[in-house]
Scaffold this active site. Structure first.
Site, PDB file in Angstrom:
ATOM      1  N   LYS A  13      50.198  43.902  11.032  1.00 54.08           N
ATOM      2  CA  LYS A  13      49.980  42.663  10.251  1.00 54.08           C
ATOM      3  C   LYS A  13      49.776  43.005   8.773  1.00 54.08           C
ATOM      4  O   LYS A  13      50.264  42.300   7.889  1.00 54.08           O
ATOM      5  CB  LYS A  13      48.769  41.904  10.800  1.00 54.08           C
ATOM      6  CG  LYS A  13      48.370  40.675   9.983  1.00 54.08           C
ATOM      7  CD  LYS A  13      49.434  39.591  10.023  1.00 54.08           C
ATOM      8  CE  LYS A  13      49.277  38.364   9.180  1.00 54.08           C
ATOM      9  NZ  LYS A  13      48.150  37.979   8.473  1.00 54.08           N
ATOM     10  N   GLU A  71      55.541  40.895   2.675  1.00 50.62           N
ATOM     11  CA  GLU A  71      55.529  39.518   2.129  1.00 50.62           C
ATOM     12  C   GLU A  71      55.332  39.571   0.592  1.00 50.62           C
ATOM     13  O   GLU A  71      56.027  38.882  -0.147  1.00 50.62           O
ATOM     14  CB  GLU A  71      54.387  38.774   2.810  1.00 50.62           C
ATOM     15  CG  GLU A  71      54.226  37.332   2.477  1.00 50.62           C
ATOM     16  CD  GLU A  71      53.010  36.755   3.225  1.00 50.62           C
ATOM     17  OE1 GLU A  71      52.937  36.892   4.465  1.00 50.62           O
ATOM     18  OE2 GLU A  71      52.122  36.197   2.561  1.00 50.62           O
ATOM     19  N   HIS A  93      53.081  43.749   7.360  1.00 56.80           N
ATOM     20  CA  HIS A  93      53.759  42.452   7.255  1.00 56.80           C
ATOM     21  C   HIS A  93      53.358  41.760   5.947  1.00 56.80           C
ATOM     22  O   HIS A  93      54.195  41.260   5.199  1.00 56.80           O
ATOM     23  CB  HIS A  93      53.389  41.588   8.471  1.00 56.80           C
ATOM     24  CG  HIS A  93      53.633  40.123   8.290  1.00 56.80           C
ATOM     25  ND1 HIS A  93      52.799  39.310   7.547  1.00 56.80           N
ATOM     26  CD2 HIS A  93      54.632  39.315   8.722  1.00 56.80           C
ATOM     27  CE1 HIS A  93      53.268  38.082   7.538  1.00 56.80           C
ATOM     28  NE2 HIS A  93      54.375  38.054   8.241  1.00 56.80           N
ATOM     29  N   ASN A  94      52.074  41.732   5.667  1.00 57.33           N
ATOM     30  CA  ASN A  94      51.611  41.066   4.445  1.00 57.33           C
ATOM     31  C   ASN A  94      52.096  41.806   3.200  1.00 57.33           C
ATOM     32  O   ASN A  94      52.462  41.184   2.212  1.00 57.33           O
ATOM     33  CB  ASN A  94      50.084  40.973   4.421  1.00 57.33           C
ATOM     34  CG  ASN A  94      49.571  39.882   5.337  1.00 57.33           C
ATOM     35  OD1 ASN A  94      50.240  39.522   6.297  1.00 57.33           O
ATOM     36  ND2 ASN A  94      48.394  39.373   5.070  1.00 57.33           N
ATOM     37  N   SER A 140      50.150  35.483  12.063  1.00 50.61           N
ATOM     38  CA  SER A 140      50.785  35.048  10.817  1.00 50.61           C
ATOM     39  C   SER A 140      51.449  33.692  11.001  1.00 50.61           C
ATOM     40  O   SER A 140      51.891  33.351  12.098  1.00 50.61           O
ATOM     41  CB  SER A 140      51.832  36.069  10.375  1.00 50.61           C
ATOM     42  OG  SER A 140      52.514  35.562   9.250  1.00 50.61           O
TER      43      SER A 140
HETATM   44  P1  NBP Z   1      38.162  31.410   6.817  1.00 57.72           P
HETATM   45  O1  NBP Z   1      38.690  32.757   6.515  1.00 57.72           O
HETATM   46  O2  NBP Z   1      37.883  30.481   5.712  1.00 57.72           O
HETATM   47  O3  NBP Z   1      36.829  31.578   7.723  1.00 57.72           O
HETATM   48  C1  NBP Z   1      36.100  30.456   8.123  1.00 57.72           C
HETATM   49  C2  NBP Z   1      35.349  30.727   9.404  1.00 57.72           C
HETATM   50  O4  NBP Z   1      34.546  31.905   9.265  1.00 57.72           O
HETATM   51  C3  NBP Z   1      34.403  29.583   9.723  1.00 57.72           C
HETATM   52  O5  NBP Z   1      34.362  29.428  11.121  1.00 57.72           O
HETATM   53  C4  NBP Z   1      33.077  30.098   9.184  1.00 57.72           C
HETATM   54  O6  NBP Z   1      31.931  29.525   9.817  1.00 57.72           O
HETATM   55  C5  NBP Z   1      33.192  31.561   9.547  1.00 57.72           C
HETATM   56  N1  NBP Z   1      32.270  32.417   8.801  1.00 57.72           N
HETATM   57  C6  NBP Z   1      32.214  32.699   7.480  1.00 57.72           C
HETATM   58 BR1  NBP Z   1      33.317  32.010   6.192  1.00 57.72          BR
HETATM   59  N2  NBP Z   1      31.239  33.534   7.162  1.00 57.72           N
HETATM   60  C7  NBP Z   1      30.621  33.795   8.335  1.00 57.72           C
HETATM   61  C8  NBP Z   1      29.539  34.608   8.671  1.00 57.72           C
HETATM   62  N3  NBP Z   1      28.900  35.324   7.763  1.00 57.72           N
HETATM   63  N4  NBP Z   1      29.150  34.645   9.975  1.00 57.72           N
HETATM   64  C9  NBP Z   1      29.817  33.929  10.885  1.00 57.72           C
HETATM   65  N5  NBP Z   1      30.876  33.136  10.629  1.00 57.72           N
HETATM   66  C10 NBP Z   1      31.275  33.079   9.366  1.00 57.72           C
HETATM   67  O7  NBP Z   1      39.118  30.646   7.858  1.00 57.72           O
HETATM   68  P2  NBP Z   1      40.686  30.698   8.115  1.00 57.72           P
HETATM   69  O8  NBP Z   1      41.456  30.501   6.849  1.00 57.72           O
HETATM   70  O9  NBP Z   1      40.948  29.792   9.280  1.00 57.72           O
HETATM   71  O10 NBP Z   1      40.943  32.201   8.578  1.00 57.72           O
HETATM   72  C11 NBP Z   1      40.353  32.784   9.730  1.00 57.72           C
HETATM   73  C12 NBP Z   1      40.826  34.223   9.815  1.00 57.72           C
HETATM   74  O11 NBP Z   1      42.252  34.218   9.945  1.00 57.72           O
HETATM   75  C13 NBP Z   1      40.522  35.027   8.559  1.00 57.72           C
HETATM   76  O12 NBP Z   1      40.317  36.367   8.902  1.00 57.72           O
HETATM   77  C14 NBP Z   1      41.805  34.914   7.752  1.00 57.72           C
HETATM   78  O13 NBP Z   1      41.978  35.985   6.855  1.00 57.72           O
HETATM   79  C15 NBP Z   1      42.842  34.916   8.865  1.00 57.72           C
HETATM   80  N6  NBP Z   1      44.110  34.261   8.527  1.00 57.72           N
HETATM   81  C16 NBP Z   1      44.151  33.151   7.752  1.00 57.72           C
HETATM   82  C17 NBP Z   1      45.378  32.539   7.476  1.00 57.72           C
HETATM   83  C18 NBP Z   1      45.463  31.296   6.634  1.00 57.72           C
HETATM   84  O14 NBP Z   1      46.592  30.908   6.294  1.00 57.72           O
HETATM   85  N7  NBP Z   1      44.356  30.641   6.305  1.00 57.72           N
HETATM   86  C19 NBP Z   1      46.563  33.085   8.022  1.00 57.72           C
HETATM   87  C20 NBP Z   1      46.477  34.207   8.846  1.00 57.72           C
HETATM   88  C21 NBP Z   1      45.246  34.795   9.102  1.00 57.72           C
HETATM   89  P3  NBP Z   1      31.193  28.254   9.167  1.00 57.72           P
HETATM   90  O15 NBP Z   1      32.059  27.093   9.472  1.00 57.72           O
HETATM   91  O16 NBP Z   1      29.892  28.217   9.855  1.00 57.72           O
HETATM   92  O17 NBP Z   1      31.098  28.519   7.681  1.00 57.72           O
END
Ligand code: NBP
Length: 489
Positions: A190, A197, A193-194, A130
Site C-alpha cells: 500500500k 500515486e 501504491h501511494n 485504497s
Molecule cells: P481518520 O484518519 O480521520 O481517523 C478517524 C478515526 O480515528 C475516528 O474513529 C477517531 O475516533 C479515531 N481516532 C483518532 Br483521529 N485518534 C484516536 C485515538 N487517539 N484513539 C482512538 N481512536 C482515535 O479517518 P479516515 O479518513 O476514515 O481513515 C481511517 C484510516 O484509513 C486512516 O489510517 C487513514 O490513513 C486510512 N485511509 C484513509 C483514506 C481516506 O481517503 N480518508 C483512504 C485510505 C486509507 P473519534 O471519532 O473518537 O475521534
C-alpha cells in the site's frame, strides 16, 4: 440479523462507515464501534438504519457480539491509536481471533504487531485499503498481509467487498484483493501504491504545465487532450479525473483549477516510500522527485520572491503543436513505465530483505480496480510477471521495452524542450535519466571509485580482474599501503 456479527469494525470516520455499509450490502453482519460512542448512535440512526449493522457501546460488547473466530477491523488514525486499541482488545480475545488494521500504517509497525500478537496466539493482518470514500463504499482495492493462517477466515469478506475487474470473458468477477505476504507486506505494498500515486500525479502535472506554458493551451483545450489520452494506453482513473477537473468551472465561469493555490500537501506515504528506497539501496528516483516537487511547491512565498530575481529563458516554441502534444503523451507513458519499473524493483529488494514471498502479478491485479492508480496499463504488468516471475526490471519485458523505445525520441524532445524553455519537469527528466543510466554499459563510476580511493583509500575493483578483488593505489606517493575496509551500505 444474525445473532452474532461476522466482523466488528472500529473507527466510524469516512473509511470505516463506508466499509461497514459495503460489508452489510454484501450480506455480512457488522458490529460498529468508535472511541466516541455518539458517532455510533448517529450512524445507527442514520445511514446504517435497517441494515445488518449493530452498534457496541464498549469493547466488551463489541467482542461479545462477534462469531468465532472473532474478526475485528480497525479503521482509525494510524500510529498510536492502533496500538491503543490492540491493547484494549487483547485481554478480551481468545487464541485464533483476528485483528485487522486497515489504516495507512507504516509497514514496520505491522511487522512489529504481527510478531507481538502472534506471541499471544492472536492473528494480525495489516491490510492496505485504497479507493477513498467511494471505493470504501462501492469496492476498494485491498492489500492484506500478516498472519497467513487468518486469510481463509477473512477472505470471503475482503474479496466480497473489494472492487472487481473483468475476467477472460469480460465478466466483473476478479477481486482486487489477494493475499500479499507475511508481516507488514500488505502495508508495504500500500505504501508503494501511494508512492506510485505521487509519481503518476506529478507526471500529469508536468504534462499540464508544458501544455499550458509552452503551447498556451486553455483549460477547455486541456480537457479535450486528456479526454483523448484516456482512450489510449494512458486510460486510467487519474487521467479521467484530470480531464473532468479541466472542465470544472468556478462561480465566475473560469476554470476552477486555475484559481487553486499551487502549494501541494502530503501525508507522508510518499516520503516513507522514498526513505525505504534509500534504506534498501533502490534507485526510486521518480517517486523521490515527486515528493520533492510537493516540497518545493510548498515554498510558495519564497518562490514568489525568487521569481523576481532568478530570470529564466523566454518561452519560445516554433514546432508543430499537435505533434508536440503527442510527444508529451508518449513521454508521460514512458515515464510512467519507469516509475512502475522502479516500484517493482523496490518490491523485489524488500522481498529479499524481509524474506517475503510477494506475488508481483497479483499486486498489479489488485491495483487494476478500486484504487487511485487503477489503469488499463496494470494488466500489462500482470502479463509481464505471468510470463516471467523472475523479471528483474519491467523495462526488459518485450511490451514495455518496445513501448519505451518507441517513445524514446518524443521523450527526449519533451525533456529537451522543457529544459530549453525553463519549465521544470523533475519526474519526466528523472525517468529519462534513469532509463539512460540503466541502459548505459559503462558509467563514470570508475572515476568515482578512483576519487574515493584517492582521498579515503576506499579501494576499487579492476576491469581486468575478477569481481570481488579489491585494489588500493598510493595516488600521491605520500599515502601508505593501508586500505580502508571494503563494505557497502
Ligand atoms: P481518520 O484518519 O480521520 O481517523 C478517524 C478515526 O480515528 C475516528 O474513529 C477517531 O475516533 C479515531 N481516532 C483518532 Br483521529 N485518534 C484516536 C485515538 N487517539 N484513539 C482512538 N481512536 C482515535 O479517518 P479516515 O479518513 O476514515 O481513515 C481511517 C484510516 O484509513 C486512516 O489510517 C487513514 O490513513 C486510512 N485511509 C484513509 C483514506 C481516506 O481517503 N480518508 C483512504 C485510505 C486509507 P473519534 O471519532 O473518537 O475521534
Amino acid at each position: 440479523m444474525k445473532d452474532k456479527s461476522d466482523i466488528g469494525l472500529v473507527g466510524l470516520a469516512v473509511m470505516g462507515e463506508n466499509l461497514i455499509l459495503n460489508m452489510a450490502s454484501k450480506g455480512f453482519t457488522v458490529t460498529a464501534y468508535n472511541r466516541s460512542y455518539d458517532k455510533v448512535e448517529r450512524f445507527l440512526k442514520g445511514r446504517a438504519e435497517g441494515q445488518s449493522i449493530r452498534g457496541a457501546d464498549s469493547i466488551e460488547a463489541l467482542v461479545d457480539s462477534l462469531a468465532s473466530p472473532r474478526q475485528i477491523m480497525l479503521m482509525v488514525k494510524a500510529g498510536q491509536p492502533v496500538d491503543d486499541f490492540i491493547e484494549l482488545l487483547v485481554p478480551h480475545l481468545d487464541a485464533g481471533d483476528i485483528i485487522i488494521d486497515g489504516g495507512n500504517t507504516h509497514y514496520p509497525d505491522s511487522n512489529r504487531r504481527t510478531e507481538q500478537l502472534h506471541a499471544k496466539g492472536i492473528y494480525y493482518i495489516g491490510a492496505g485499503v485504497s479507493g477513498g470514500e467511494e471505493g470504501a463504499l462501492k469496492g476498494p482495492s485491498i492489500m492484506p498481509g500478516g498472519a497467513v493462517e487468518a486469510w481463509p477466515a477473512v477472505k470471503a469478506i475482503f474479496q466480497g467487498i473489494s472492487a472487481k475487474v473483468a475476467d477472460d470473458k469480460g465478466q466483473l468477477t476478479v477481486p482486487c484483493c489477494d493475499w500479499v505476504g507475511d508481516a507488514g507486506a500488505g502495508h508495504f505494498v500500500k505504501m508503494v501504491h501511494n508512492g506510485i500515486e505521487y509519481g503518476d500525479m506529478q507526471l500529469i502535472c508536468e504534462a499540464y504545465q508544458l501544455m499550458k506554458e509552452v503551447l498556451g493551451l486553455s483549460a477547455d483545450e486541456l480537457h479535450d487532450v486528456f479526454a483523448t489520452w484516456n482512450e489510449t494506453e494512458l486510460d486510467s482513473y487519474l487521467i479521467e479525473i484530470t480531464r473532468d477537473i479541466f472542465a470544472y468551472k468556478d462561480q465566475d465561469g473560469s476554470a476552477l483549477v486555475e484559481n487553486i493555490l499551487d502549494t501541494a500537501g502530503q501525508k507522508g506515504t510518499g516520503k516513507w516510500t522514498g526513505v525505504t528506497a534509500l534504506d534498501l539501496g533502490v534507485p526510486l528516483t521518480l517517486i523521490g522527485e515527486a515528493v520533492f516537487a510537493r516540497c518545493i511547491s510548498a515554498q510558495k512565498a519564497e518562490r514568489v520572491e525568487a521569481a523576481k530575481v532568478l530570470k529564466g529563458p523566454a518561452i519560445h516554441f516554433t514546432g508543430d503543436k499537435k505533434a508536440f502534444i503527442d510527444d508529451i503523451r508518449k513521454a508521460l507513458l514512458a515515464s510512467k513505465i519507469v516509475s512502475y519499473a522502479q516500484g517493482y524493483v523496490l518490491f523485489q529488494q524488500a522481498a529479499k530483505e524481509f524474506d517475503w514471498n510477494l506475488n508481483y502479478g497479483a499486486i498489479a491485479l489488485m491495483w487494476r480496480g478500486g484504487c487511485i492508480i487503477r489503469s488499463a496499463f496494470l494488466g500489462k504488468i500482470k502479463e509481464a510477471f505471468d510470463d516471467n516471475p523472475e523479471l528483474p526490471n519491467l523495462l526488459l519485458n518485450p511490451y514495455f521495452k518496445d513501448t519505451v523505445l518507441d517513445a524514446q525520441q518524443s521523450w527526449r524532445n519533451v525533456v529537451g524542450t522543457a529544459v530549453a524553455n525553463g519549465v521544470p519537469v523533475p519526474c519526466l527528466s528523472a525517468a529519462l535519466t534513469y532509463f539512460d543510466g540503466y541502459r548505459t554499459e559503462r558509467l563514470p563510476a570508475n572515476l568515482l571509485q578512483a576519487q574515493r580511493d584517492f582521498f579515503g583509500a576506499h579501494t576499487y575493483e579492476r576491469t581486468d580482474k575478477p569481481r570481488g578483488e579489491f585494489f588500493h593505489t598510493n595516488w600521491t606517493g605520500r599515502g601508505g599501503d593501508t586500505a580502508s575496509t571494503t563494505y557497502n551500505v
